[in-house]
Each structure stands twice: as C-alpha cells, then as structure tokens.
Enzyme design. Structure first.
Site, PDB file in Angstrom:
ATOM      1  N   ASP A  45       0.833  -1.218   0.000  1.00 12.13           N
ATOM      2  CA  ASP A  45       0.000   0.000   0.000  1.00 12.13           C
ATOM      3  C   ASP A  45       0.867   1.268   0.000  1.00 12.13           C
ATOM      4  O   ASP A  45       1.786   1.401   0.818  1.00 12.13           O
ATOM      5  CB  ASP A  45      -0.903  -0.032   1.252  1.00 12.13           C
ATOM      6  CG  ASP A  45      -1.998   1.014   1.209  1.00 12.13           C
ATOM      7  OD1 ASP A  45      -1.675   2.218   1.056  1.00 12.13           O
ATOM      8  OD2 ASP A  45      -3.180   0.654   1.338  1.00 12.13           O
ATOM      9  N   HIS A  99      -1.647  -2.940   8.367  1.00 10.97           N
ATOM     10  CA  HIS A  99      -2.234  -1.605   8.553  1.00 10.97           C
ATOM     11  C   HIS A  99      -3.759  -1.679   8.481  1.00 10.97           C
ATOM     12  O   HIS A  99      -4.314  -2.446   7.686  1.00 10.97           O
ATOM     13  CB  HIS A  99      -1.695  -0.608   7.520  1.00 10.97           C
ATOM     14  CG  HIS A  99      -2.114  -0.901   6.112  1.00 10.97           C
ATOM     15  ND1 HIS A  99      -3.103  -0.189   5.464  1.00 10.97           N
ATOM     16  CD2 HIS A  99      -1.696  -1.835   5.231  1.00 10.97           C
ATOM     17  CE1 HIS A  99      -3.255  -0.679   4.250  1.00 10.97           C
ATOM     18  NE2 HIS A  99      -2.428  -1.683   4.076  1.00 10.97           N
ATOM     19  N   CYS A 102      -6.545  -2.038   5.245  1.00 15.70           N
ATOM     20  CA  CYS A 102      -5.820  -2.777   4.200  1.00 15.70           C
ATOM     21  C   CYS A 102      -6.797  -3.372   3.176  1.00 15.70           C
ATOM     22  O   CYS A 102      -7.671  -4.174   3.529  1.00 15.70           O
ATOM     23  CB  CYS A 102      -4.987  -3.885   4.834  1.00 15.70           C
ATOM     24  SG  CYS A 102      -3.973  -4.784   3.647  1.00 15.70           S
TER      25      CYS A 102
HETATM   26 CO    CO Z   1      -2.612  -3.229   2.733  1.00 16.28          CO
END
Ligand code: CO
Length: 211
Positions: A45, A99, A102
């Site tokens: 990400d 995180h 996500c």
């Molecule tokens: Co992620």
C-alpha cells in the site's frame, strides 16, 4: 502524466543535492555496504512507506512488501529476502507491519472476484477461517475488519517462526526477534501487538523443528 513523471526525476536530483549539502560523503559511505539491523515485511500500500513512518534512513532497514504483508511459505521472493536478511545481514529484528484499512484484508472478507489476486487473497481467507469464531462474533463490520487486520499480522509472525530459516537461526543461538505491528493510516501511529517471538516454544508442537 508526463509532468508527474519528469517531476520524479527532478525530485531525485533535489534529494541528492540536499543529502550532499549536509554530508558530502553520504553516498560514498552508503556505497561501501549495508548492515541493517531490521527486516521489514509490510504491505505494498502506497500509504505505508516503511522507512518514512519509522524515521529510518537508507541503510537502516531491509524491506520486503507485498499485498497485505503476507508470509507465504512457498513464496521464493519472501524466502530469499528472509534468508538473506537472517543469514547474511544477521538482522536482529523482523517486523511484520500490517495496517488498518488494508484493501487486501478487506477483499478477503468478501466473496468478490477480482482476478489473479483472488489466489493471493486466499491465504488471507485462511486466516479468517482459523479465527472465524472470534471474527464472526464481532457484529460491527469495521471492528471485525480491524481485528482481522491484527489477526492476519499474528498469523504472519507465527508463519515466520515456522520457517526453517528462523528456527535454524534460533537453534544456533542467533538472536532474532519477530514482532507484529499494525500501522493506523488514520493517525500515523503504530500499535505493537506484543506478540514477539524469540524461540519456537510458542508454536504448535507440530511446527517445532528438531534442528
Ligand atoms: Co494493505
């Protein structure tokens, strides 16, 4: 689009100049080699840039990223990074950092068909299946999603501990701590899940290798 692309190269030149201004030997020193004490396994990400969120400089952290920070034991890429980090760089800490928010974990909660990535996401669905009792009992969808993110990190930490690479290092007396963290994209803060592995004792018996 072309502007953005050119801007990246301009940014690089500015960055080099600012580094050299503070320290003319900066790149000469970095070019001599690396001995980062940390291996980071995080999500691909774009909002979770490994070095930046922990204030690490180039040379301080060895990084592996994929969708949803997975430790898939047949993934040659992950295994090669892990082997190099543990056996050559001799990292002291391995951090799995998930995180909240996500997309990979969120997709694993649904029946949505996306494409090839469905097959990668199946590993995350396995995590849901292992913990379905706990997760299904959480009525609020956002809370369930957040907990799923955390449990996914827990499972990846255990999966690192199950590897022959990490267990061999432990058996030889090498100090390798495997940590599980979750980064909150809403406020930038990291939560330590306090699930650090230092040996194979907390793994289910069948995973403990006689090395
Ligand atoms: Co992620």
């Amino acid at each position: 689009m072309e502007n953005l692309y050119n801007q990246l190269l301009q940014n690089n030149k500015k960055w080099v100049a600012s580094k050299l201004e503070k320290d003319p030997e900066y790149f000469n020193r970095l070019s001599l080699g690396q001995s980062p004490p940390i291996l980071w396994i995080g999500c691909a990400d774009s909002r979770v840039p490994a070095n930046e969120i922990i204030g690490a400089e180039p040379g301080e952290v060895f990084v592996h990223r994929n969708i949803a920070n997975m430790v898939v034991h047949s993934d040659m890429n992950m295994l090669s990074v892990l082997d190099y980090a543990v056996n050559v760089l001799k990292v002291k800490h391995i951090i799995v950092c998930g995180h909240y928010g996500c997309g990979g974990v969120q997709a694993a909660m649904t029946n949505k068909h996306i494409g090839l990535i469905d097959n990668w996401i199946r590993h995350i669905k396995d995590v849901y299946r292992f913990h379905q009792e706990e997760l299904n009992a959480i009525e609020n969808e956002k809370d369930r999603f957040n907990r799923f993110v955390e449990l996914n990190v827990v499972e990846q930490v255990l999966d690192l501990g199950k590897t022959s690479i990490v267990q061999t290092a432990w058996e030889s007396g090498q100090s390798v701590h495997v940590h599980g963290w979750v980064y909150d994209i809403h406020d930038g803060l990291i939560k330590d899940l306090d699930i650090t592995l230092r040996d194979n004792k907390s793994l289910s018996d069948v995973y403990q290798l006689d090395i």
